[in-house]
Design an enzyme around this catalytic site. Structure first.
Site, PDB file in Angstrom:
ATOM      1  N   LYS A 128      63.823  92.760 -32.011  1.00 40.37           N
ATOM      2  CA  LYS A 128      63.183  93.513 -30.934  1.00 40.37           C
ATOM      3  C   LYS A 128      62.780  94.867 -31.472  1.00 40.37           C
ATOM      4  O   LYS A 128      63.346  95.325 -32.471  1.00 40.37           O
ATOM      5  CB  LYS A 128      64.169  93.694 -29.770  1.00 40.37           C
ATOM      6  CG  LYS A 128      63.522  94.048 -28.457  1.00 40.37           C
ATOM      7  CD  LYS A 128      63.015  92.817 -27.711  1.00 40.37           C
ATOM      8  CE  LYS A 128      62.214  93.221 -26.478  1.00 40.37           C
ATOM      9  NZ  LYS A 128      61.882  92.075 -25.626  1.00 40.37           N
ATOM     10  N   ASP A 168      56.226  93.517 -24.509  1.00 39.73           N
ATOM     11  CA  ASP A 168      57.351  93.685 -23.576  1.00 39.73           C
ATOM     12  C   ASP A 168      56.905  94.804 -22.633  1.00 39.73           C
ATOM     13  O   ASP A 168      55.691  95.026 -22.483  1.00 39.73           O
ATOM     14  CB  ASP A 168      58.644  94.055 -24.332  1.00 39.73           C
ATOM     15  CG  ASP A 168      59.896  94.004 -23.457  1.00 39.73           C
ATOM     16  OD1 ASP A 168      60.411  92.904 -23.212  1.00 39.73           O
ATOM     17  OD2 ASP A 168      60.363  95.063 -22.989  1.00 39.73           O
TER      18      ASP A 168
HETATM   19  P1  NDP Z   1      55.521  95.430 -17.766  1.00 41.15           P
HETATM   20  O1  NDP Z   1      55.437  96.732 -18.455  1.00 41.15           O
HETATM   21  O2  NDP Z   1      54.310  94.589 -17.661  1.00 41.15           O
HETATM   22  O3  NDP Z   1      56.059  95.650 -16.275  1.00 41.15           O
HETATM   23  C1  NDP Z   1      57.286  96.262 -15.998  1.00 41.15           C
HETATM   24  C2  NDP Z   1      57.388  96.426 -14.505  1.00 41.15           C
HETATM   25  O4  NDP Z   1      58.703  96.865 -14.164  1.00 41.15           O
HETATM   26  C3  NDP Z   1      56.437  97.491 -13.962  1.00 41.15           C
HETATM   27  O5  NDP Z   1      56.026  97.136 -12.667  1.00 41.15           O
HETATM   28  C4  NDP Z   1      57.333  98.729 -13.916  1.00 41.15           C
HETATM   29  O6  NDP Z   1      56.921  99.726 -12.996  1.00 41.15           O
HETATM   30  C5  NDP Z   1      58.626  98.091 -13.453  1.00 41.15           C
HETATM   31  N1  NDP Z   1      59.758  98.942 -13.788  1.00 41.15           N
HETATM   32  C6  NDP Z   1      60.071  99.502 -14.972  1.00 41.15           C
HETATM   33  N2  NDP Z   1      61.175 100.246 -14.878  1.00 41.15           N
HETATM   34  C7  NDP Z   1      61.565 100.153 -13.580  1.00 41.15           C
HETATM   35  C8  NDP Z   1      62.637 100.702 -12.843  1.00 41.15           C
HETATM   36  N3  NDP Z   1      63.535 101.513 -13.421  1.00 41.15           N
HETATM   37  N4  NDP Z   1      62.728 100.370 -11.531  1.00 41.15           N
HETATM   38  C9  NDP Z   1      61.817  99.556 -10.945  1.00 41.15           C
HETATM   39  N5  NDP Z   1      60.775  99.014 -11.601  1.00 41.15           N
HETATM   40  C10 NDP Z   1      60.652  99.320 -12.888  1.00 41.15           C
HETATM   41  O7  NDP Z   1      56.726  94.638 -18.456  1.00 41.15           O
HETATM   42  P2  NDP Z   1      57.042  93.078 -18.435  1.00 41.15           P
HETATM   43  O8  NDP Z   1      56.674  92.506 -17.115  1.00 41.15           O
HETATM   44  O9  NDP Z   1      56.502  92.486 -19.674  1.00 41.15           O
HETATM   45  O10 NDP Z   1      58.640  93.077 -18.591  1.00 41.15           O
HETATM   46  C11 NDP Z   1      59.517  93.115 -17.464  1.00 41.15           C
HETATM   47  C12 NDP Z   1      60.896  92.642 -17.881  1.00 41.15           C
HETATM   48  O11 NDP Z   1      60.803  91.299 -18.384  1.00 41.15           O
HETATM   49  C13 NDP Z   1      61.566  93.443 -18.997  1.00 41.15           C
HETATM   50  O12 NDP Z   1      62.967  93.437 -18.794  1.00 41.15           O
HETATM   51  C14 NDP Z   1      61.248  92.635 -20.241  1.00 41.15           C
HETATM   52  O13 NDP Z   1      62.165  92.871 -21.289  1.00 41.15           O
HETATM   53  C15 NDP Z   1      61.389  91.225 -19.687  1.00 41.15           C
HETATM   54  N6  NDP Z   1      60.733  90.169 -20.450  1.00 41.15           N
HETATM   55  C16 NDP Z   1      59.384  90.233 -20.718  1.00 41.15           C
HETATM   56  C17 NDP Z   1      58.784  89.215 -21.416  1.00 41.15           C
HETATM   57  C18 NDP Z   1      57.310  89.157 -21.619  1.00 41.15           C
HETATM   58  O14 NDP Z   1      56.826  88.132 -22.092  1.00 41.15           O
HETATM   59  N7  NDP Z   1      56.552  90.185 -21.280  1.00 41.15           N
HETATM   60  C19 NDP Z   1      59.579  88.097 -21.993  1.00 41.15           C
HETATM   61  C20 NDP Z   1      60.958  88.081 -21.559  1.00 41.15           C
HETATM   62  C21 NDP Z   1      61.494  89.109 -20.852  1.00 41.15           C
HETATM   63  P3  NDP Z   1      56.164 101.051 -13.508  1.00 41.15           P
HETATM   64  O15 NDP Z   1      54.755 100.600 -13.765  1.00 41.15           O
HETATM   65  O16 NDP Z   1      56.325 101.995 -12.373  1.00 41.15           O
HETATM   66  O17 NDP Z   1      56.871 101.516 -14.748  1.00 41.15           O
END
Ligand code: NDP
Length: 448
Positions: A128, A168
């Protein structure tokens, strides 16, 4: 040494050697607390130092990322790549760009990734990376310059047979494009397999963008089916509104569920009509605006900057935002409202106390390393397509993804059962099944 003393000794050493890395300690504790029954049956893993070796990354890289903002000011961020385990294949795992990124966060994510990747049954190791860079409010030019500077160091450490990053939080198709362009320029090679999550037009896989969200829903669907239930007609809340959340919402809706709430880091939106996905995508992916805009546009919705979306009554909750976002009180609220299932689209979104409450109440609980493995599995499918200079259709790729998620679900249940847990103890099943696959490879490869 008996197994529990061995596990406690490894645990103490992890805490001593990695001070202040709370999320890494949490991830290690969660895995080690499941491994007793596996080590009882395999004393050779104790004598072979498998667990000690697994808890120490094979390589840790930290580096300076200097760049120039639109005002001409010099900015400096810190980049990381943790190459945790190559027992099963090249290191594989995403890059996160978020101000909260530090060594402990990247190590927790890398550690989880080892077991998740093993569960997919594909030949990928765990790693990572990321940086404490905040992409929010940055122009395309600033994002490009940051990505170029980041890759100017990272390129020495990666390669399609060495280490294959993906996206991510904060890293999507746009960032992967800039990173790939700089890698190509530095190496003079069009090495498609060095990064996954590429746009479909030049080496990306169909269904990769959708894969983590879709896969989480497929996993939840399998869990529900064991109790004769489905998404059809169910109320669902999905935290986050990024890549994973958006495509989880899409698949829930396709299966007849109604997503009544989603969130971002500034608050959450409730729309009893069901979230309008086209509007959500437009706001988050095109305008890159805050979620509150959704409620300004849609009369049936309201936005709340305080409280939590887990207070909204639902049958199924899919935490898809970030680590430790679902705490004990949220779990109590969910169970009071009769939640049936929680499947983690994000990595470690539920605190240990929340998991205890949910499991104590008999809620089906799918831990992230199993439930969100569809993203990395489809990345491995992208690597296969790149190696063969081939591209599969969306349908072919999605059906492979669905099969992987079904297999992981089956393996979790079978492993939990074999090692003395209830079949729906997905935490035990996922941890032991992932561990055994890595441990077998490590034992065969000697002390390296
Ligand atoms: P993105 O950056 O696309 O989206 C993240 C989302 O989470 C945004 O809406 C963000 O809001 C919100 N967020 C971040 N921090 C907080 C918080 N403290 N409280 C509430 N909402 C929050 O990321 P991903 O969708 O790619 O990733 C989301 C999760 O999934 C992570 O844990 C990642 O590690 C996991 N994951 C992702 C994979 C992938 O293929 N992308 C694969 C496996 C796991 P804001 O815009 O306001 O920051």
């Amino acid at each position: 040494m008996d197994v529990s003393t061995h596990i406690e000794a490894v645990h103490a050493e992890v805490r001593r050697r990695n001070p202040g890395e709370a999320e890494f300690h949490q991830a290690v504790t969660e895995v080690l607390s499941s491994l007793g029954p596996a080590l009882e049956r395999h004393p050779e893993y104790v004598s072979g130092g498998i667990v000690e070796r697994l808890c120490e990354p094979e390589r840790q890289v930290a580096f300076r990322v200097p760049w120039v903002d639109d005002q001409g000011a010099v900015r400096v961020n810190r980049g990381f790549r943790i190459e945790f385990s190559s027992a099963l294949g090249p290191y594989k795992g995403g890059l996160r760009f978020h101000p909260s990124v530090n060594l402990g966060i990247v190590k927790f994510l890398g550690f989880e990734q080892i077991f998740k990747n093993a569960l997919t049954g594909m030949g990928i190791g765990g790693g990572k990376g990321g940086a404490d860079f905040d992409p929010r409010g940055r122009s395309d030019g600033e994002i490009m310059r940051f990505c170029q500077s980041f890759m100017t160091e990272l390129y020495r450490h990666i390669g399609e047979r060495t280490d294959v990053p993906a996206g991510d939080i904060g890293v999507g198709g746009r960032e992967i494009g800039f990173l790939f362009g700089q890698y190509k320029r530095l190496t003079n090679r069009f090495e498609a397999g060095v990064l996954t999550g590429k746009p479909v037009a030049w080496g990306g896989s169909h269904a990769r963008t959708e894969a983590t969200g879709y896969g989480t829903v497929f996993f939840a669907q399998e869990m529900l089916a064991t109790r004769g239930k489905s998404f059809d007609g169910r109320r669902v809340v999905v935290s986050g509104s990024g890549n994973v959340a958006v495509y989880a919402i899409e698949k829930v809706q396709a299966l007849g569920g109604r997503v009544v709430a989603c969130s971002d880091s500034s608050g959450y939106v409730v729309d009893e009509d069901g979230i309008d996905l086209e509007l959500l995508k437009e706001i988050k992916e095109v305008r890159r605006a805050r979620l509150s805009v959704y409620a300004e546009v849609k009369p049936t919705a309201h936005f709340s900057a305080r409280g939590t979306l887990y207070d909204v009554p639902c049958d199924i909750a899919l935490p898809c935002a970030t680590q430790n976002e679902l705490g004990r009180d949220d779990a109590v609220a969910l169970t009071k409202n009769g939640v049936l299932a929680v499947a983690e689209g994000a990595n470690m979104p539920s605190t240990p106390e929340a998991i205890e409450v949910l499991r104590g109440a008999g809620v089906l609980f799918g831990p992230g390393k199993a439930a969100n493995a569809g993203g990395v599995a489809t990345s491995a499918l992208e690597m296969q397509q790149n190696a063969a200079r081939d591209q599969w259709t969306f349908e072919q790729t999605e059906s492979r993804l669905a099969a992987v998620m079904r297999d992981i679900h089956t393996e979790c249940r079978a492993t939990a059962d074999t090692y003395g847990g209830a079949p729906d103890d997905y935490v035990l099943g996922a941890n032991i099944a992932g561990f055994l696959r890595v441990a077998d490879a490590m034992a065969a490869q000697g002390i390296v």
